[in-house]
Motif scaffolding. Structure first.
Motif, PDB file in Angstrom:
ATOM      1  N   GLN A  72       0.453  -1.711  16.628  1.00  0.00           N
ATOM      2  CA  GLN A  72      -0.147  -3.217  16.684  1.00  0.00           C
ATOM      3  C   GLN A  72      -0.943  -3.659  15.398  1.00  0.00           C
ATOM      4  O   GLN A  72      -2.003  -2.874  14.867  1.00  0.00           O
ATOM      5  N   TRP A  73      -0.290  -4.174  14.826  1.00  0.00           N
ATOM      6  CA  TRP A  73      -0.971  -4.833  13.421  1.00  0.00           C
ATOM      7  C   TRP A  73      -2.360  -5.248  13.502  1.00  0.00           C
ATOM      8  O   TRP A  73      -2.922  -5.771  14.193  1.00  0.00           O
ATOM      9  N   GLY A  74      -2.988  -4.538  12.531  1.00  0.00           N
ATOM     10  CA  GLY A  74      -4.525  -4.839  12.475  1.00  0.00           C
ATOM     11  C   GLY A  74      -5.473  -4.286  13.293  1.00  0.00           C
ATOM     12  O   GLY A  74      -6.755  -4.447  13.223  1.00  0.00           O
ATOM     13  N   ARG A  75      -4.805  -3.312  14.219  1.00  0.00           N
ATOM     14  CA  ARG A  75      -5.542  -2.687  15.153  1.00  0.00           C
ATOM     15  C   ARG A  75      -6.547  -1.636  14.351  1.00  0.00           C
ATOM     16  O   ARG A  75      -7.542  -1.329  14.753  1.00  0.00           O
ATOM     17  N   GLN A  76      -5.969  -0.973  13.601  1.00  0.00           N
ATOM     18  CA  GLN A  76      -6.783   0.150  12.987  1.00  0.00           C
ATOM     19  C   GLN A  76      -7.678  -0.342  11.668  1.00  0.00           C
ATOM     20  O   GLN A  76      -6.935  -0.850  10.712  1.00  0.00           O
ATOM     21  N   LYS A  77      -8.825  -0.699  12.165  1.00  0.00           N
ATOM     22  CA  LYS A  77      -9.774  -1.305  11.145  1.00  0.00           C
ATOM     23  C   LYS A  77      -9.877  -0.565   9.851  1.00  0.00           C
ATOM     24  O   LYS A  77      -9.998   0.682   9.867  1.00  0.00           O
ATOM     25  N   SER A  78     -10.001  -1.136   8.588  1.00  0.00           N
ATOM     26  CA  SER A  78     -10.439  -0.460   7.445  1.00  0.00           C
ATOM     27  C   SER A  78     -12.018  -0.722   7.494  1.00  0.00           C
ATOM     28  O   SER A  78     -12.282  -1.874   7.514  1.00  0.00           O
ATOM     29  N   VAL A  79     -12.646   0.290   7.468  1.00  0.00           N
ATOM     30  CA  VAL A  79     -13.964   0.320   7.221  1.00  0.00           C
ATOM     31  C   VAL A  79     -14.650  -0.215   5.886  1.00  0.00           C
ATOM     32  O   VAL A  79     -15.264  -1.155   5.691  1.00  0.00           O
ATOM     33  N   ARG A  80     -14.022   0.630   4.995  1.00  0.00           N
ATOM     34  CA  ARG A  80     -14.287   0.109   3.642  1.00  0.00           C
ATOM     35  C   ARG A  80     -13.274   0.682   2.796  1.00  0.00           C
ATOM     36  O   ARG A  80     -13.286   1.965   2.626  1.00  0.00           O
ATOM     37  N   ALA A  81     -12.494   0.132   2.203  1.00  0.00           N
ATOM     38  CA  ALA A  81     -11.445   0.885   1.210  1.00  0.00           C
ATOM     39  C   ALA A  81     -12.056   1.288  -0.041  1.00  0.00           C
ATOM     40  O   ALA A  81     -12.875   0.720  -0.484  1.00  0.00           O
ATOM     41  N   ILE A  82     -11.575   2.506  -0.480  1.00  0.00           N
ATOM     42  CA  ILE A  82     -12.438   2.711  -1.714  1.00  0.00           C
ATOM     43  C   ILE A  82     -11.287   3.300  -2.911  1.00  0.00           C
ATOM     44  O   ILE A  82     -10.137   3.528  -2.443  1.00  0.00           O
ATOM     45  N   VAL A  83     -11.687   3.168  -4.084  1.00  0.00           N
ATOM     46  CA  VAL A  83     -10.814   3.590  -5.047  1.00  0.00           C
ATOM     47  C   VAL A  83     -11.058   4.701  -5.574  1.00  0.00           C
ATOM     48  O   VAL A  83     -12.219   5.217  -5.830  1.00  0.00           O
ATOM     49  N   LYS A  84     -10.163   5.885  -5.798  1.00  0.00           N
ATOM     50  CA  LYS A  84     -10.470   7.014  -6.423  1.00  0.00           C
ATOM     51  C   LYS A  84      -9.775   7.109  -7.895  1.00  0.00           C
ATOM     52  O   LYS A  84      -8.669   6.352  -8.078  1.00  0.00           O
ATOM     53  N   GLY A  85     -10.488   7.629  -8.574  1.00  0.00           N
ATOM     54  CA  GLY A  85      -9.999   7.680  -9.950  1.00  0.00           C
ATOM     55  C   GLY A  85      -8.433   8.777 -10.084  1.00  0.00           C
ATOM     56  O   GLY A  85      -7.744   7.872 -10.667  1.00  0.00           O
ATOM     57  N   GLU A  86      -8.579   9.619  -9.438  1.00  0.00           N
ATOM     58  CA  GLU A  86      -7.507  10.328  -9.746  1.00  0.00           C
ATOM     59  C   GLU A  86      -6.234   9.765  -8.767  1.00  0.00           C
ATOM     60  O   GLU A  86      -6.418   9.254  -7.767  1.00  0.00           O
ATOM     61  N   ALA A  87      -5.052  10.031  -9.585  1.00  0.00           N
ATOM     62  CA  ALA A  87      -3.744   9.267  -8.949  1.00  0.00           C
ATOM     63  C   ALA A  87      -3.401  10.260  -7.793  1.00  0.00           C
ATOM     64  O   ALA A  87      -3.727  11.553  -7.925  1.00  0.00           O
ATOM     65  N   LEU A  88      -2.943   9.826  -6.617  1.00  0.00           N
ATOM     66  CA  LEU A  88      -2.448  10.490  -5.666  1.00  0.00           C
ATOM     67  C   LEU A  88      -1.161  11.391  -5.910  1.00  0.00           C
ATOM     68  O   LEU A  88      -1.073  12.601  -5.715  1.00  0.00           O
ATOM     69  N   PHE A  89      -0.394  11.115  -6.650  1.00  0.00           N
ATOM     70  CA  PHE A  89       0.711  11.760  -7.232  1.00  0.00           C
ATOM     71  C   PHE A  89       0.732  11.681  -8.795  1.00  0.00           C
ATOM     72  O   PHE A  89       1.354  10.679  -9.349  1.00  0.00           O
ATOM     73  N   PRO A  90       0.311  12.549  -9.568  1.00  0.00           N
ATOM     74  CA  PRO A  90       0.398  12.215 -10.920  1.00  0.00           C
ATOM     75  C   PRO A  90       1.974  12.529 -11.517  1.00  0.00           C
ATOM     76  O   PRO A  90       2.691  13.306 -10.794  1.00  0.00           O
ATOM     77  N   ARG A  91       1.835  12.027 -12.489  1.00  0.00           N
ATOM     78  CA  ARG A  91       3.364  12.463 -13.317  1.00  0.00           C
ATOM     79  C   ARG A  91       3.601  13.807 -13.568  1.00  0.00           C
ATOM     80  O   ARG A  91       2.686  14.392 -14.125  1.00  0.00           O
ATOM     81  N   VAL A  92       4.769  14.216 -13.506  1.00  0.00           N
ATOM     82  CA  VAL A  92       5.013  15.611 -13.864  1.00  0.00           C
ATOM     83  C   VAL A  92       6.012  16.119 -14.906  1.00  0.00           C
ATOM     84  O   VAL A  92       6.909  15.084 -15.162  1.00  0.00           O
ATOM     85  N   GLU A  93       5.908  17.062 -15.673  1.00  0.00           N
ATOM     86  CA  GLU A  93       6.932  17.124 -16.699  1.00  0.00           C
ATOM     87  C   GLU A  93       7.622  18.540 -16.330  1.00  0.00           C
ATOM     88  O   GLU A  93       7.171  19.494 -15.560  1.00  0.00           O
ATOM     89  N   MET A  94       8.686  18.746 -16.677  1.00  0.00           N
ATOM     90  CA  MET A  94       9.574  19.744 -16.408  1.00  0.00           C
ATOM     91  C   MET A  94       9.185  20.958 -16.858  1.00  0.00           C
ATOM     92  O   MET A  94       9.120  21.207 -18.381  1.00  0.00           O
TER      93      MET A  94
END
Ligand code: MSP
Length: 633
Positions: A487-509
């Motif tokens: 149900q589109w829009g039923r889950q309200k966002s109370v307040r979106a926040i930005v976090k500095g750290e990336a959810l998935f940082p790039r990785v190296e082999m």
């Protein structure tokens, strides 16, 4: 039909430490449990260890331990690994559990009472590796195809299960119940095997040869054949014969195994159930093998991949995602670290990670973190909404069919679509020119992200939950089910926040493939243990916080006066999580004999214990108020 779901993994042999093959099956079971939780089902997830038989006795001998000490040790390696992979099994069964032994004996009695067990002299070709007799026809060049060894001729008087009696029933049952064994190729394999006469199954071993097993209830000179014992875990683990869980969940049983153990699960087990008067399971779900460099993973080749090595380097959710995205359920797959790194960088860091980051930044920058609920959608917005809602249906169908890679592809198509929508809509331009359009566009982006976060939760629970926190959702994780986001829009966002750290940082082999032989994890586990004496050196006390004040210029630190019979000044890094007022009066646990240290110019005379997860830091406290200074033991 009630909405219930019961999923099992094989119970793993304790003759080797866990590797990615075991991790894969167990993670798939976990993903399925979580998927059904999202659909509002009541679920039960069983895994465990298989601890009887020649193989285990041989492994214990090699390790210089008694079988019991050995199985305890290796079983706990499995048991302790699962939480580290975020596996939420409801029970962990061991075949050495007393309850299990009783159920095996009960079933043997039932099968015997049904006239399905007889005693007979038998001479046959026995492979000790497989712990079973082979027919000539099954051998390849006279050798066991699995162990590449010639089986030994063994002559023994033993008990047999009249499996042949159920052959016709089984053939009909497989043909009449769609998906009983799936995918189709494995059903065909079993049917082809059943096209020849089925031999009866030898279900005992004389104690003179093997005594590490469950005694036959009708002849104490014999123990139960390990497969007859092990398969029964699926019912003993939920309280057969009359436990509540058994009645509730057995009618919904789903087994998950790899192709190596198709025959016991596709043939022995249904016949055993039939003979014991128990309904057959619903589905046998069979997957392929993870190979390394196009060959089997094996201890002797030294190419065993240990899950925790990879998780340590690349992160748990990336590892779980890779396993589910890469393997086509039912077929073999090649494991390579290059492929893992590729997926992390493209699918996770680039596609999903960037989408989340750019979306959150815009909501923050243009709308102060408040996602508008009432907007005036334009056709492009409606197009995105329809695509997002359609993805939920597609995903559900594919997950039900165990086509995990396709389910994930459909989620990533949506991710791609949202990224494209952002590029086309250019909110950064709308921010200057058209506020109502900006609001509608950001609303549609955030709503799509909510859906994406729920769809990835079974595979990447921790990342999905972090995403849901960023999105400011009140419900997260298992509490946020598919119906909520349908149900589109039923889950309200109370307040979106930005976090500095990336959810998935790039990785190296990493240069070295992190594999080693089996002994290493056990040594590492030992190295981390401390003796009781060492533990006793810690002076842990309960203290009451009498005063709390923030430390100027520090965002994290707070200065506390803690009463432990005497007043101690303690500096704690919890300022972002508790206000000073909240802390006063709380009872906390402190390390009282820690060397004093200066933090931001204040001398700290102890340390407060606290737990941390991705939602915050929480101080440890006692169940009931105690005298300040009480010792914690
Ligand atoms: N103890 C029996 C199962 C009894 S169930 C009543 C057994 N144990 S096992 O430790 O050998 O585990 C086999 C299972 O581990 C496979 O069916 C599969 O689930 C998993 N895998 C082991 N190696 C694997 C791969 N290389 N690839 C994928 N899965 C693999 O058999």
């Amino acid at each position: 039909m009630a909405k219930r779901y019961y999923i099992t993994t094989p119970i793993y042999y304790v003759n080797a430490a866990p590797h990615i093959g075991h991790a894969y099956t167990t993670i798939v079971a976990d993903v399925l449990k979580r998927f059904y939780m999202l659909r509002g089902y009541e679920t039960f997830f069983l895994t465990g260890t298989d601890e009887h038989g020649d193989k285990i006795v041989a492994a214990a001998k090699e390790a210089g331990e008694t079988p019991q000490a050995y199985v305890d040790r290796i079983s706990s390696l499995f048991r302790n690994l699962w939480p580290k992979l975020n596996i939420i099994n409801d029970h962990f069964i061991r075949t050495t559990d007393l309850e299990h032994k009783k159920v095996v004996q009960l079933i043997l009695e039932r099968v015997n009472a049904n006239g399905d067990i007889y005693f007979s002299e038998y001479e046959g070709l026995y492979c000790f590796g497989c712990e079973r007799f082979y027919t000539e026809r099954e051998l390849v060049d006279g050798k066991c195809p699995d162990h590449q060894k010639e089986p030994e001729v063994i002559k023994e008087a033993n008990y047999f299960f009249r499996m042949s009696k159920y052959q016709d029933w089984l053939i009909n049952h497989i043909k009449d119940s769609p998906g009983f064994i799936r995918p189709e190729r494995y059903k065909n394999e079993v049917l082809s095997f059943l096209s020849d006469p089925l031999e009866d199954l030898c279900i005992s071993r004389p104690k003179s040869r093997l005594d590490w097993g469950i005694p036959l209830p009708f002849d104490d000179n014999y123990v139960t054949y390990v497969w007859f014992d092990a398969l029964i875990n699926y019912v003993s683990g939920i309280g057969f014969p009359d436990g509540e869980l058994f009645n509730k969940f057995w009618p919904y049983a789903e087994h998950l195994v790899a192709k190596d153990i198709l025959k016991p699960h596709g043939i022995y087990w249904p016949c055993m159930l039939k003979s014991a008067g128990i309904e057959p399971y619903q589905h046998l779900n069979v997957h392929g093998y993870w190979n390394i460099n196009e060959g089997k993973m094996s201890k002797s080749l030294g190419n065993v991949v240990r899950p925790l090595d990879l998780v340590g380097i690349y992160g748990l959710d990336a590892f779980r995602y890779f396993l589910l995205r890469e393997m086509v359920f039912g077929l073999d797959s090649e494991f390579s670290e290059e492929a893992l790194v590729g997926r992390i960088n493209s699918d996770l860091a680039n596609d999903l990670g960037n989408l989340l980051h750019r979306s959150m930044t815009m909501v923050q920058k243009y709308l102060g973190g408040h996602v508008p609920e009432k907007v005036d959608p334009q056709p492009e917005d409606v197009g995105l909404k329809e695509a997002a809602l359609h993805t939920i249906d597609q995903y559900e169908t594919m997950m039900e069919d165990l086509a995990f890679h396709k389910a994930l592809i459909s989620v990533w198509e949506l991710i791609g679509r949202v990224n494209k929508y952002i590029d086309t809509m250019a909110p950064w331009v709308l921010a200057k020119t058209d506020r109502p359009r900006l609001e509608s566009v950001l609303h549609h982006i955030i709503e799509s992200l909510k859906i994406i976060s729920v769809l990835i939760w079974p595979v990447m629970p921790a990342s999905a939950e972090r995403m849901q926190q960023y999105l400011g959702l009140e419900k997260t994780g298992a509490n946020l089910i598919l119906d909520d986001v349908r149900q589109w829009g039923r889950q309200k966002s109370v307040r979106a926040i930005v976090k500095g750290e990336a959810l998935f940082p790039r990785v190296e082999m990493k240069k070295e493939m992190p594999h080693t032989e089996e002994e290493k994890p056990m040594e590492e586990e030992k190295a981390q243990l401390i003796s009781f004496n060492e533990f006793q050196k810690l002076d842990l006390r309960v203290g009451t916080i009498r005063n709390a004040e923030s430390i100027p210029k520090s965002k994290k630190l707070v200065k506390l006066t803690v009463d432990i019979g005497e007043d101690r000044t303690v500096v704690a890094g919890i300022a972002g999580h508790y206000s000073p007022e909240e802390l006063v009066g709380k009872q906390v646990v402190i390390v009282a004999n820690l060397e004093p240290a200066k933090l931001m110019g204040v001398e700290s005379q102890g340390m407060i214990l606290a737990a941390e997860d991705e939602t915050g830091i929480y101080v440890l406290t006692v169940d009931k108020e105690v005298k300040p200074g009480s010792k914690v033991r």
